[in-house]
Write a protein that holds these residues in place. Structure first.
Motif, mmCIF file in Angstrom:
data_model
loop_
_atom_site.group_PDB
_atom_site.id
_atom_site.type_symbol
_atom_site.label_atom_id
_atom_site.label_comp_id
_atom_site.label_asym_id
_atom_site.label_seq_id
_atom_site.Cartn_x
_atom_site.Cartn_y
_atom_site.Cartn_z
ATOM 1 N N MET A 1 0.841 -1.197 0.000
ATOM 2 C CA MET A 1 0.000 0.000 0.000
ATOM 3 C C MET A 1 0.873 1.242 0.000
ATOM 4 S SD MET A 1 -2.930 -1.115 2.772
ATOM 5 C CE MET A 1 -1.694 -1.687 3.949
ATOM 6 N N LEU A 20 4.841 5.624 9.630
ATOM 7 C CA LEU A 20 4.156 4.857 8.576
ATOM 8 C C LEU A 20 5.115 4.003 7.755
ATOM 9 C CD1 LEU A 20 1.640 7.557 7.273
ATOM 10 C CD2 LEU A 20 1.194 5.652 8.849
ATOM 11 N N TYR A 24 3.868 1.214 4.971
ATOM 12 C CA TYR A 24 3.422 1.787 3.693
ATOM 13 C C TYR A 24 4.636 2.178 2.841
ATOM 14 C CZ TYR A 24 -1.208 2.356 5.827
ATOM 15 O OH TYR A 24 -2.423 2.127 6.426
ATOM 16 N N ARG A 114 -13.265 13.688 13.095
ATOM 17 C CA ARG A 114 -13.515 12.338 12.591
ATOM 18 C C ARG A 114 -14.493 12.368 11.417
ATOM 19 N NH1 ARG A 114 -15.693 7.613 16.454
ATOM 20 N NH2 ARG A 114 -17.667 8.230 15.551
ATOM 21 N N ALA A 117 -12.682 13.301 8.310
ATOM 22 C CA ALA A 117 -11.826 12.183 7.892
ATOM 23 C C ALA A 117 -12.652 11.115 7.173
ATOM 24 C CB ALA A 117 -11.111 11.586 9.103
ATOM 25 N N GLN A 118 -13.788 10.746 7.761
ATOM 26 C CA GLN A 118 -14.601 9.683 7.165
ATOM 27 C C GLN A 118 -15.189 10.124 5.826
ATOM 28 O OE1 GLN A 118 -17.122 8.761 10.555
ATOM 29 N NE2 GLN A 118 -15.959 6.873 10.946
ATOM 30 N N GLU A 121 -12.492 9.930 3.223
ATOM 31 C CA GLU A 121 -12.246 8.527 2.866
ATOM 32 C C GLU A 121 -13.344 8.008 1.941
ATOM 33 O OE1 GLU A 121 -11.957 6.805 6.798
ATOM 34 O OE2 GLU A 121 -9.767 6.981 6.786
ATOM 35 N N ASP A 127 -7.694 5.883 2.411
ATOM 36 C CA ASP A 127 -7.624 5.933 3.873
ATOM 37 C C ASP A 127 -6.970 7.252 4.281
ATOM 38 O OD1 ASP A 127 -8.738 3.405 4.292
ATOM 39 O OD2 ASP A 127 -6.808 2.430 3.951
ATOM 40 N N TYR A 128 -7.520 7.883 5.311
ATOM 41 C CA TYR A 128 -6.867 9.066 5.881
ATOM 42 C C TYR A 128 -6.128 8.628 7.149
ATOM 43 C CZ TYR A 128 -6.179 13.157 8.786
ATOM 44 O OH TYR A 128 -5.619 14.104 9.612
ATOM 45 N N LEU A 129 -4.847 8.923 7.227
ATOM 46 C CA LEU A 129 -4.019 8.497 8.356
ATOM 47 C C LEU A 129 -3.413 9.708 9.063
ATOM 48 C CD1 LEU A 129 -1.907 5.840 6.383
ATOM 49 C CD2 LEU A 129 -4.185 5.526 7.380
ATOM 50 N N SER A 130 -3.549 9.744 10.374
ATOM 51 C CA SER A 130 -2.924 10.823 11.153
ATOM 52 C C SER A 130 -2.198 10.171 12.328
ATOM 53 C CB SER A 130 -3.986 11.805 11.654
ATOM 54 O OG SER A 130 -4.995 11.094 12.369
ATOM 55 N N PRO A 131 -1.066 9.506 12.020
ATOM 56 C CA PRO A 131 -0.420 8.661 13.034
ATOM 57 C C PRO A 131 -0.067 9.373 14.337
ATOM 58 C CG PRO A 131 0.986 8.946 11.080
ATOM 59 C CD PRO A 131 -0.364 9.466 10.723
#
Lengths: 196, 196
Positions: A1, A20, A24, A114, A117-118, A121, A127-131
């Protein structure tokens, strides 16, 4: 990915990329309208970290509208939030499986609710990622200390690839340097020179 | 830096451990009052993942009070939230630099508000980490698929090391198996068999 990490050359987006990296294929992405040297500095930092880099073109109007917002407010928060949301939409529309950023748990700006973000997506099929939202300020500082070689200094002396650099440039050009100081209280920025 | 990850043997806490593994010395921790075989199953899963394991003793009263809450509510949410908050306090009091869990961005329970996280960090001098809060449901599913060997099945047939297993055991003993079914709607659970 594969994941596109919105990247400024600062410690937060760099640490997000490092978190990440084991999971990824990370590309660091700098979105800019070319009104400052943002892409040059972000590309250099990406190279120092050993990640591929992509420059994404932003409409000049996006930066100019955010700049008007910052000047009208007298503080940068809403303008920066507006640019960041726009950039996430742009990058989510590219051909990556995931779009990521360096948003932190304890940040006040930018914040990505959130629901946003959803929606991002669902609409873009990414996918939205905010580690960093899983880490507090102390943990982020310790991870940066351990894993990144960082240089810090006042914003105006540390050329970076963030939205602030571009907004500052437009304000300086249109309103003069005094307005820059009025809108951006003096604070210390960071620029990454590589991994430790 | 070492991190204690609250661990049930399920996919969320396992993935949280994998995300932290490149940056922390991870120990998987199962907090239990010993009212079910939770620690046995969690220890086995920890071994399959190749992480060290520690069992943490919970006061029986914590589980029994949460059980009363679940039976009174007729659903598990508040009881499980109460146990989890208690467990975080206990684990934060141990000798780790960080305490972590498998809380997800799109979860309804348990949820750890930022204020609780910061208070936990300040009072115990630890970092609280919830690496999955930076990932949505789709991203978590894809990471699990790629990195974990997972077995799934209905809760009552899949012995695990989670709070639900222990609450179920207490309800079955005190109220009978019908009350278990009333409080816990049938759903599919996961248990991890190792890394991919």
């Amino acid at each position: 990915m594969d994941a596109a990490v919105c990247f400024s050359g600062g410690k937060d987006s760099s640490l997000a990329a490092l978190l990440l990296d084991p999971f990824y294929d990370v590309t660091l992405v700098c979105a800019t309208a070319g009104l400052a040297d943002s892409a040059v500095h972000a590309r250099e930092a990406a190279g120092d970290l050993g990640f591929p880099f992509e420059r994404v073109e932003l409409e000049e109007s996006v930066v100019r509208e955010a700049t008007e917002q910052v000047v009208a407010d007298g503080f940068p928060r809403n303008g920066i939030q507006a640019i960041h949301e726009h950039v996430l939409e742009e990058v989510a529309g590219l051909d990556y499986d995931a779009v990521a950023d360096g948003t932190r748990r304890d940040d006040r700006v930018p914040t990505i609710p959130r629901a946003f973000a959803q929606s991002l997506e669902d609409r873009h099929g990414v996918d939205y990622l905010s580690p960093l939202t899983g880490f507090g300020r102390g943990a982020v500082d310790r991870l940066v200390e351990t894993h990144l070689d960082v240089e810090s200094g006042p914003s105006e002396q540390l050329p970076k690839g963030d939205y602030e650099a571009e907004i500052r440039a437009v304000i300086a050009e249109e309103y003069g340097p005094e307005t820059v100081s009025e809108c951006f209280p003096e604070h210390t920025q960071t620029r990454v020179r590589g991994r430790r």
